[in-house]
Design an enzyme around this catalytic site. Structure first.
Site, short mmCIF file in Angstrom:
data_model
loop_
_atom_site.label_atom_id
_atom_site.label_comp_id
_atom_site.label_asym_id
_atom_site.label_seq_id
_atom_site.Cartn_x
_atom_site.Cartn_y
_atom_site.Cartn_z
N PRO A 1 0.98 -1.13 -0.21
CG PRO A 1 -0.96 -1.54 1.44
CD PRO A 1 0.38 -2.02 0.98
CB CYS A 2 1.47 3.56 -2.63
SG CYS A 2 -0.04 4.14 -3.26
CD GLN A 3 -3.95 3.77 -0.19
OE1 GLN A 3 -2.66 2.90 -0.02
NE2 GLN A 3 -4.81 3.25 -0.68
CB SER A 4 1.32 5.30 4.53
OG SER A 4 0.32 4.70 4.95
CG PHE A 5 5.04 5.48 2.01
CD1 PHE A 5 5.44 5.69 3.20
CD2 PHE A 5 4.70 4.17 1.83
CE1 PHE A 5 5.67 4.69 4.23
CE2 PHE A 5 4.98 3.11 2.56
CZ PHE A 5 5.35 3.39 3.79
#
Length: 444
Positions: free
Chosen positions: A76-80
């Site tokens: 998952p990429c949303q955090s970065f």
């Protein structure tokens, strides 16, 4: 034929798997997916239709990995992401990276390929990536991070992503070269960033457009007529235009189009100055969310009827009055299309939140890009089955990977891995594969 096994974590609709299988096939190597995991039901549906394999769900419920040689993960990429809150490992989704390391401890494959947003590279001043590197290296893997732009791999999309690769108990040198590519979609010049994908020709948006898509993708007559009015019926001027109410430059705004009611020359001028001046640090540090008083507005827009103009803009809902302060009411989500791609250039980055609102003027039609065109921007073949719901298909494609890039990365990782473990590849087949992607004639 040599055979390799792989695990596909956070598989989405299967973009990384598809690219890896293509890479292996090109090298005359058979591949087998021994486990895949994806929690989203809609993505599971598309994955099953294309690969005839049911994915496992929540990665946290997987106890251990089966035997395999390659681990793939688009965690998952949303955090970065620059579009997210950039909370990194503080965010629950960010901690899912440690689910990968947990599973790595149950079975260590020979190599891994991870994909994420470019924001991971610099998040928390590089400390997040350093943590990931440390976790990987202490398990015996080399660690390489590449920032690669899809536009440099035969796709007409300005999309930068980070690719993390490593091989167990080896220190290979990869041919890949990090490059952010163009600053925008209008200043692209192809670069040779991989042995497998040198520039054969400049691929443009025109190469992925459908000739006669369904009329349901056409913009509304009201919207088209407003655009015709602005451009004096010369709709070729739409190429590269963005529609957004928080930026100036090469943009069209809702007040220009009169979407909430026709605006006078004075009202348009006030709004244009407003969005320019409210970003000035003179009025505070907040970049986009400043609310300005009538007195502050008067400092850059002097008009004897300023109060009446402001009231008119509030009535038409171009401005909103909050505690005697004004702010623009409309954002880019108020438009049918937020950006018109130029058929002779490359596209802006396809993202999940608004992939359904990329537009194009093509064959005398003002319309949105179709899901199939969005898939082509990502390098998916036309026989790839998309979700039957268009909105879900757009969202999935914006979240997916660029096939060409992952394929190039996978080819190098497979070769380096097999070389590092003293395995032999059919070199004649490798030569044919390289010639194919280089666009050379292999008939002789």
């Amino acid at each position: 034929m040599y055979k390799i096994r792989f695990v596909d974590l956070f598989s989405g609709i299967g973009g990384i798997r598809l690219a890896f299988e293509q890479a292996a096939h090109c090298l005359n190597i058979e591949s087998e997916c021994v486990l895949s995991s994806e929690i989203n039901r809609d993505a599971q549906l598309v994955y099953q239709k294309n690969f005839a394999q049911t994915t496992l769900g929540d990665i946290r419920l997987i106890d251990k990995l089966p035997e395999h040689e390659f681990l793939l993960a688009g965690f998952p990429c949303q955090s970065f992401s620059h579009a997210g809150k950039k909370e990194g490992f503080i965010d629950t989704r960010g901690t899912l990276f440690f689910e990968i390391t947990r599973l790595l401890d149950t079975y260590k494959p020979q190599a891994f390929i991870f994909e994420n947003v470019r924001g991971l590279y610099s998040h928390d001043q590089g400390r997040t990536l350093a943590t990931i590197k440390d976790e990987i290296q202490k398990r015996g893997y080399s660690f390489h991070a590449f920032l690669l732009n899809s536009a440099n791999f035969g796709l007409p999309q300005n999309r930068v992503r980070i690719y993390l690769v490593g091989i167990l108990d080896a220190s290979p040198t990869f041919e890949l070269i990090s490059d952010l590519g163009p600053k925008d979609s209008h200043s692209y010049n192809p670069q040779q960033l991989s042995l497998f994908y040198p520039p054969k020709k400049s691929v443009t948006v025109a190469d992925i457009l459908e000739n006669n898509p369904d009329e349901k993708y056409d913009c509304s007559p009201t919207f088209v007529n407003a655009l015709k009015r602005i451009f004096n019926n010369d709709l070729n001027r739409l190429h590269g235009i963005r529609l957004i109410d928080y930026r100036g430059g090469n943009s069209i705004h809702s007040w220009d189009l009169g979407l909430r009611g026709e605006c006078s020359v004075e009202e348009i001028e006030l709004m244009n100055r407003f969005i320019l001046k409210r970003r000035n640090k003179k009025f505070g540090e907040a970049q986009d969310g400043k609310l300005l008083t009538q007195e502050q507005i008067a400092s850059f827009f002097k008009h004897p009827n300023l109060g009446e103009i402001l009231n008119s803009l509030v009535t038409k809902k171009y401005l909103k009055l909050i505690n005697d302060k004004y702010k623009p009411l409309s954002g880019n989500f108020s438009f049918e299309v937020y950006k018109f791609v130029d058929p002779n250039k490359i596209s802006v980055t396809l993202v999940a939140s608004d992939a359904n609102r990329l537009g194009v003027y093509h064959n005398q039609r003002v319309r949105r890009l179709t899901p199939r065109e969005a898939a082509r921007l990502q390098g998916f073949p036309d026989n790839f089955i998309l979700h039957p719901n268009d909105d879900k298909a757009y969202h999935q494609l914006g979240n997916s990977v660029s096939i060409n890039v992952v394929k190039a990365v996978a080819q190098e990782v497979i070769i380096k891995t097999l070389y590092s473990t003293q395995e032999r590849i059919d070199k004649s087949q490798l030569k044919l594969c390289q010639a194919y992607v280089l666009g050379k004639d292999t008939s002789s």
